[in-house]
Scaffold this active site. Sequence first.
Site, short mmCIF file in Angstrom:
data_model
loop_
_atom_site.label_atom_id
_atom_site.label_comp_id
_atom_site.label_asym_id
_atom_site.label_seq_id
_atom_site.Cartn_x
_atom_site.Cartn_y
_atom_site.Cartn_z
CB SER A 192 10.90 -16.23 -19.05
OG SER A 192 9.90 -17.21 -19.11
CG HIS A 201 13.69 -14.01 -16.65
ND1 HIS A 201 14.80 -14.45 -17.35
CD2 HIS A 201 12.93 -15.10 -16.43
CE1 HIS A 201 14.69 -15.74 -17.57
NE2 HIS A 201 13.57 -16.17 -17.02
CE LYS A 216 15.10 -17.59 -14.35
NZ LYS A 216 15.48 -18.93 -14.78
#
Length: 392
Positions: free
Chosen positions: A181, A209, A240
Amino acid sequence: MTQEKMNFIDRELQELKDEGLYKDIKTLEGAQGAWVQIKGEKVLNFCSNNYLGFAADSRIKEATKKAIDKYGVGPGAVRTIAGTMTIHKELEEELARFKGVEATLVLQSGFMANLAAIPALADKGDTIISDELNHASIIDGSRLSRANKKVYPHNDMEGLEKVLKETPEGKKLIITDGVFSMDGDIAPLPGIVELAEKYGAMTFVDDAHGEGVVGRDGRGIVDHFNLHGRVDVEVGTFSKALGVMGGVIAGSKKLVEYLVQKARPFTFSSALTVPDTAATLEAVRILSESGELVEKLWDNARYFQEGIKEIGLDTGVTETPITPVMIGEAHQAAEFSKKLLEEKIFAQSIGFPLVPRGKARIRVMISATHSKSDLDFALDKFRKIGKELKLV
Ligand code: PMP
């Protein structure tokens, strides 16, 4: 009465302030989106993990309202007593289809999914082998497990093999983030899987992610490398790209059956709420039908990253829409971020200890919600501030 026993709090807070690590939290006065309101001002949002704009998508809001009318809001119990509702099962089935696995288990967050899965898979006498840049929830899950912990240098397959060779008898669990990240680079999963197969280790990837971002129409890192069936455990988050909140563990039917019995956050913490479950279900359905938003996200990322390089700034090793704009020293990155906010751009500076000293950066989180004119507006300001700070 003086509360001397609590004085350590003052000392520790002061230490954080002295080291520049004290978190100054900004409050958003409305929904997530390309632009958000902070202290009455509209600012361009470069800080959110809302990659596809699902956090305030009208289709998802509608589906969630309908689910609330049917199921209420709270689950009322842990999953193993009376907290499992039809909508949880629907989401688990939809996620299994989307990710191309036999089964999934939904938890309350991505953090919780790691705390659930890792201690269930590794115990005293076993070894967890972890990339040095893995997320805090992997570190905490590993601590809870009481297994031996070994760390290999970031994405370094020679380093990983060396650790595997030195690992004693007992179960071995290799854990990596899928997309890292802070830098936006991707774990070399094919190499990890090969080594795991050679040394009889289990593989575990946290794709927080990667979901909604990499792979066909955002199906994640396992799909990106076409490693279906060769990764034992996938952990994901709904917070996310899916724009909501919650977590998932994906893998074989046997794995899920085992975790239902063994994973403590599944047994001892109540089920994911109805709105979270319903919103995530709709987000996965939308993604399953069309990869349009994922394409837009990548278009935006390429456009912005090329623009930053043209200015003469460096985007590091990123391979994804996470865009670190490398600055150098932490105080300079903080100054850059402050100036961006004065120009109505909300982009966080990240320095030591989150990244090594001298590698401070502005981390730009690109989203499908950004328009080309938003990105041009931002590039203009990055050029202007870069010149002011003599970085370009
Ligand atoms: N794993 C990784 C790699 C993450 O980046 C995050 C979010 N920061 C999490 C887990 C935690 O996810 P959640 O927000 O759903 O708890």
